[in-house]
Each structure stands twice: as C-alpha cells, then as structure tokens.
Scaffold this motif. Structure first.
Motif, PDB file in Angstrom:
ATOM      1  N   UNK A   1      -3.234  -4.060  12.035  1.00  0.00           N
ATOM      2  CA  UNK A   1      -2.632  -4.151  13.363  1.00  0.00           C
ATOM      3  C   UNK A   1      -2.854  -5.529  13.975  1.00  0.00           C
ATOM      4  N   UNK A   2      -3.921  -6.193  13.552  1.00  0.00           N
ATOM      5  CA  UNK A   2      -4.228  -7.527  14.075  1.00  0.00           C
ATOM      6  C   UNK A   2      -3.287  -8.585  13.495  1.00  0.00           C
ATOM      7  N   UNK A   3      -2.629  -8.224  12.375  1.00  0.00           N
ATOM      8  CA  UNK A   3      -1.834  -9.230  11.668  1.00  0.00           C
ATOM      9  C   UNK A   3      -0.377  -9.200  12.105  1.00  0.00           C
ATOM     10  N   UNK A   4       0.336 -10.328  11.938  1.00  0.00           N
ATOM     11  CA  UNK A   4       1.775 -10.305  12.197  1.00  0.00           C
ATOM     12  C   UNK A   4       2.484  -9.364  11.209  1.00  0.00           C
ATOM     13  N   UNK A   5       3.603  -8.824  11.657  1.00  0.00           N
ATOM     14  CA  UNK A   5       4.354  -7.826  10.898  1.00  0.00           C
ATOM     15  C   UNK A   5       4.574  -8.204   9.427  1.00  0.00           C
ATOM     16  N   UNK A   6       4.947  -9.461   9.190  1.00  0.00           N
ATOM     17  CA  UNK A   6       5.329  -9.834   7.829  1.00  0.00           C
ATOM     18  C   UNK A   6       4.146  -9.939   6.874  1.00  0.00           C
ATOM     19  N   UNK A   7       2.915  -9.899   7.416  1.00  0.00           N
ATOM     20  CA  UNK A   7       1.748  -9.939   6.526  1.00  0.00           C
ATOM     21  C   UNK A   7       1.170  -8.561   6.260  1.00  0.00           C
ATOM     22  N   UNK A   8       1.746  -7.534   6.900  1.00  0.00           N
ATOM     23  CA  UNK A   8       1.220  -6.183   6.687  1.00  0.00           C
ATOM     24  C   UNK A   8       1.756  -5.582   5.389  1.00  0.00           C
ATOM     25  N   UNK A   9       1.005  -4.603   4.845  1.00  0.00           N
ATOM     26  CA  UNK A   9       1.470  -3.923   3.639  1.00  0.00           C
ATOM     27  C   UNK A   9       2.740  -3.158   3.972  1.00  0.00           C
ATOM     28  N   UNK A  10       3.674  -3.091   2.998  1.00  0.00           N
ATOM     29  CA  UNK A  10       4.899  -2.361   3.294  1.00  0.00           C
ATOM     30  C   UNK A  10       4.733  -0.860   3.054  1.00  0.00           C
ATOM     31  N   UNK A  11       3.601  -0.458   2.451  1.00  0.00           N
ATOM     32  CA  UNK A  11       3.354   0.972   2.259  1.00  0.00           C
ATOM     33  C   UNK A  11       1.916   1.280   2.626  1.00  0.00           C
ATOM     34  N   UNK A  12       1.653   2.471   3.182  1.00  0.00           N
ATOM     35  CA  UNK A  12       0.261   2.868   3.362  1.00  0.00           C
ATOM     36  C   UNK A  12      -0.431   3.012   2.003  1.00  0.00           C
ATOM     37  N   UNK A  13      -1.750   2.937   2.007  1.00  0.00           N
ATOM     38  CA  UNK A  13      -2.524   2.852   0.765  1.00  0.00           C
ATOM     39  C   UNK A  13      -2.180   3.953  -0.249  1.00  0.00           C
ATOM     40  N   UNK A  14      -2.193   5.202   0.192  1.00  0.00           N
ATOM     41  CA  UNK A  14      -2.022   6.308  -0.759  1.00  0.00           C
ATOM     42  C   UNK A  14      -0.610   6.319  -1.332  1.00  0.00           C
TER      43      UNK A  14
END
Length: 478
Positions: free
Chosen positions: A291-304
RNA sequence: GCCUCCAUAGCUCAGUUGGUUAGAGCGGCGGACUGUUAAUCCGUAGGUCCAAGGUUCAAGUCCUUGUGGAGGCGCCA
C-alpha cells in the motif's frame, strides 16, 4: 509442567472438554484475564482465560509479552468471538520473565529492518514465524519429492580443495597464522604447512561432486550450504545460502527442465496444502506493505493466487536466440528505455531484460535455453552449432533467476578443449574428467537457490529475511 | 565495487522559507475497568535530533567528511 500438547493440536478442537497442559510465550495479556499464547507450532494463538482473583497482583504483573509460561486447564468452547476454543486455566506457572521495559517486541507493527537487528528474537513475530514455518515445509517437501523419485541424497564437501568450480569468489579456509604466515623460498605463503597442506576454500557449489555421484547412482541431489565471497549488496544475494543441486544421468536438457518445473510445482503445492494459514498471513502482510508503494510497483496478483498461477501454467520455454529477437522488437529497446540496449545476438541479458520477458511479455515463469557458449561455464554441453551451449535458466517474477542448470558436456575431448580454452586447470581436475573416460553418459542438472524459492513463496522482498541469521558483506552477527 | 535515498523518544513517524521551550501514536510506569481480540479510559515519565567539523546573530533544518540502514545496478542461486 510437561508439554504434552502443541497449540496447533489443541486448536483443532478434538480435545474439547479434556484437561490439558500447554507451554508457550505470551503475546498479549488483556484485561487481566486473557492471555494470547503462542508456541510457534502455528501462527494462531491459544487464548488462556484466567480468573485474576486466584492470583496475586505481583504475579499478574509478570505476565507480559515474551514471558514463557506453562498452563494447565480445561479446553472449552470459547465464549468470545475471536476463537473457537480456549483454555480455562486451573494453574499458571511462569518459567521465564520478560521485562516489559526492555523486551523489544511490542504488540504492534515493527519494521523488517528493525527486526533484522534483533534476529535472535524475530522468530517470535507473526511474520517471521510464518516465514520460517514455510521455509521448513519447503525444505521437507524438497526431500520428499526426491525421495519419492529414488534420488540419493548426497553430502558434498563444505571445504573444497578445488578453486575451479567457477561460480564466484571464494572464502579461504586456513589454520595458518595470518599475522605471520610461513613463507617458502620464493617468498610466497607456504601452504605445505597449512592444515590440508594446500590452499582450501568454502564450497561455492556441490555440482562437480554431484556429477560424480550421478555417474553411479543415476539420480542424486545435494541440499546444503554454499558460500560466495562476492561483494554483492542486493536483496537477492547472500554470502552463505542453501542450494539444491540435482544431477541426473541418462538425461538431456529437456529432462532437466521437466525435473526443475516438476520440483518447483511440487513444493509450492505442498506449502499450499500444509501452510495455508501462514500463507494467508503473509499475503495480507504483503498487501499492507505494498500500500505504501505506487500502483505500478505493486504485485498484480495476491500471493496465494500467484502461487496457484505458477502451479496451473506451463513455464514458457524459449531459446536465448528467440528471447533476443523478442527483446530487439520490444518497445523499451526501440525507445532506448533499457539501461543496456540490446544491439545484437551474443549480448549478456541484464536483469532488466529478464524482468521484461517474465513480468511484461510472458507474465509467467520463463525458461531460457541455449545461451551463447562464451558467456557460460566450461562444463556445459556444446550444441552442434558450436555457438551455443545447453544451458537453462528459470526466471521467476520478482526475483529473477531462481534456477541455473545445464546438460553437461559428456565428451572427454570436447570438455578438455573447453577447459584449456577457458583456463580451467585440467591437470588438477583429473578426478572430474575421469567420469568422461570411464562409462561416460549424457547427464544434466541444475542449482536451485533455496532462499530465492522461500522469497518467492513467502513474498518477502529481502533475502535477508528468509534465512535465520543472514551473512552478507559487513555482517556476520549472531 | 558503483549510483540514489534515509538517519529525530524503546518502536513507527511529524517537525513550515534556518528563529528562541522538539511533538504525536504505540510501548513503559501509576491508576480505573473486568468476556477482551494490537482491549478501553484517566494520569505520567521519557531526547547526545547518528558522529565530527563547518556556514550563520541563530542549525533537528544548510554544507563537508565519516558511520549505519534501505533501494537500484553489476556478479549469481
């Protein structure tokens, strides 16, 4: 009190109504009544309910985060909402106090950097509890996988007399007095007086020895520590890490890729089946962190979901040459967005190129094969084109190269010629060459970086957080 | 090894164009409450502003060097 139960066992609830003993460490003590107890067997705490009228105030004040206690009581259905069962305590015994003024772990979020400085206590947090239970499961699953397929687990030496493994800088091992080493007539250090009467190092790979094993047992694997004295300052490198190195005889590079893909899917599936609660916690942790990161650096899928995606999809297999063609045609290459623009065949792929292929182009794990022989190691089998070798690297999203392997050069003459050309001392490695002189056969193998696997499965961003006591430049604490 | 960023209470952080007495939440301590869920409520203590040097009437704030940490690159697993 003797510990006859684990919290994991009691939470299943089939001992309801029984009087049980349980030991653990206090996480929180609420309302002078409710102890959240954890014993490491699961991420979940067991709630202990006590009647504060039964205890002196001075005793209750000793029940703090971190205190080690033993409890005897009845396992009953919980009256509260957060849990199904709890223990109504008859007896509470304090084994070890934990001074609340000095105990560094609070019931709140801590930074991973801070916890790394107290790595001796960080196992007691939810995050590291989950990480190291997953690490344990992965480790067990790896042995289970190979054992079920009749591989022989082989222990290759930690101290090696060979400095030709070619995988990186080595740590020297010596008992000589470094302040005043003995010198020979030419003025050089006289290793004849050293413990092994020759220079020795910590191993950077068990591969060469594993090959010797494969030429007798057909299928072997190693799983042990490896050491690299590279001055690597990144979130994916350690100076001491664990590596899995299978080696299979009568097998080519395709068998090698099949084995690696099957192994990775097997162990990921094992963790999904056995550690789902830890994974759910780690998934939430990662979502919060990102949540702290900009959108484009977030994972595109949750871990599981990401782990299931890896299970359900074939890894993309392509040759280095095909990869270069894709990269040459790619937008970031044409617009010169890459730091290293690809200009022609033969270029070494940088991590930005690997990331583009895995995360942007294919969006799944990728196996690259048949690299130019000039950028790969001496033991890899030379293809008929005489330009490429039967190497294969598996690239995973987020962490890059997780597996590096190859079909080995089994032809004595070709191997010897490559060693000579690449400056590998063939005379010192006669033992290795011997396998090509006596009953040589096609064989292949790979190295899987265990910590990188743990990183991928747990979603932890820094490799220093998936090994208990990390070693890296400038740090050998604990 | 290279590049960029960061360092303020035990922890996580705020601190305006440099301005006189550096704040909050959590944690600690004291008390209240007693079926809570990172319990809640009231009160309270707690600071070498990373270190050294410099600029200035004045530095947490600006500059230099060092130390520690993070991210990226290279080497690889």
């Amino acid at each position: 009190m003797t510990n006859t139960n684990s919290i994991k066992e009691l939470l299943t609830g089939n001992k309801k109504g029984e009087t049980v003993n349980i030991n653990g460490w206090v996480r929180t003590f609420r309302n002078n009544q409710f102890i959240a107890l954890n014993d490491g067997s699961t991420i979940n705490n067991l709630q202990i309910v006590i009647d504060f009228n039964d205890y002196e105030d001075s005793f209750l004040k000793r029940i703090n985060p971190g205190t080690a206690i033993g409890v005897e009581g009845e396992l009953v259905e919980s009256l509260g909402k957060g849990q199904t069962v709890e223990i109504k305590a008859n007896k509470v015994e304090i084994y070890g106090d934990s001074d609340p003024e000095k105990y560094p772990l609070q019931p709140k979020r801590h930074s991973l950097e801070f916890l790394r400085e107290i790595a001796h206590l960080r196992f007691r947090t939810n995050t590291f509890g989950a990480v190291f239970r997953v690490r344990n499961s992965l480790s067990f699953a790896i042995h289970k996988f190979f054992n079920e397929r009749d591989f022989v687990y082989m222990h290759t030496p930690i101290i090696t007399g060979s400095d030709a493994e070619g995988a990186g800088e080595m740590f020297k091992v010596t008992t000589l007095d470094l302040e005043n080493p003995p010198k020979n007539e030419e003025g050089h250090i006289d290793y004849k007086q050293d413990f092994f009467e020759k220079p020795t190092n910590l191993t950077v790979s068990g591969q060469l020895e594993a090959e010797l094993g494969a030429m007798a047992f057909s299928k072997v694997y190693t799983f042990g520590p490896t050491f690299r004295a590279e001055n690597s300052n990144t979130s994916r490198h350690l100076a001491e890490f664990w590596m899995i190195e299978p080696e299979i005889a009568f097998a080519d590079i395709n068998d090698d890729m099949d084995l690696a893909e099957e192994l990775l899917k097997y162990v990921i599936n094992y963790v999904l089946e056995n550690n789902i609660e830890d994974l759910r916690f780690l998934e939430q942790r990662l979502i919060q962190e990102e949540k702290q990161k900009p959108q484009n650096e977030r994972s595109d899928m949750p871990l599981i979901e990401k782990l299931k995606f890896v299970l359900e999809n074939d890894f993309e297999r392509l040759t280095y040459t095909e990869a270069i063609e894709i990269l040459l045609r790619s937008k970031p290459n044409k617009k010169k967005k890459f730091k290293y623009v690809i200009e022609k065949w033969g270029a070494d792929l940088q991590s930005e190129h690997e990331r583009y292929l895995v995360e942007k182009h294919f969006k799944k794990p990728v196996i690259l094969t048949d690299y130019p022989k000039d950028i790969k190691a001496f033991y890899m089998k030379v293809n008929d084109d005489n330009n490429t070798v039967r190497a294969m690297d598996i690239l995973f999203p987020g962490i890059g190269e997780i597996v590096g392997g190859s079909q080995r050069e089994e032809r004595y003459d070709v191997l010897l010629e490559r060693m000579n050309k690449m400056g590998v001392p063939a005379d010192e490695m006669q033992w290795y060459l011997d396998t090509r002189r006596f009953g040589s056969a096609e064989h292949a193998g790979f190295g899987l970086g265990f910590e990188r696997l743990v990183q991928f499965v747990t979603g932890m961003g820094n490799i220093r957080d998936v090994i208990a006591f990390p070693r890296y430049p400038g740090n050998a604490r604990f």
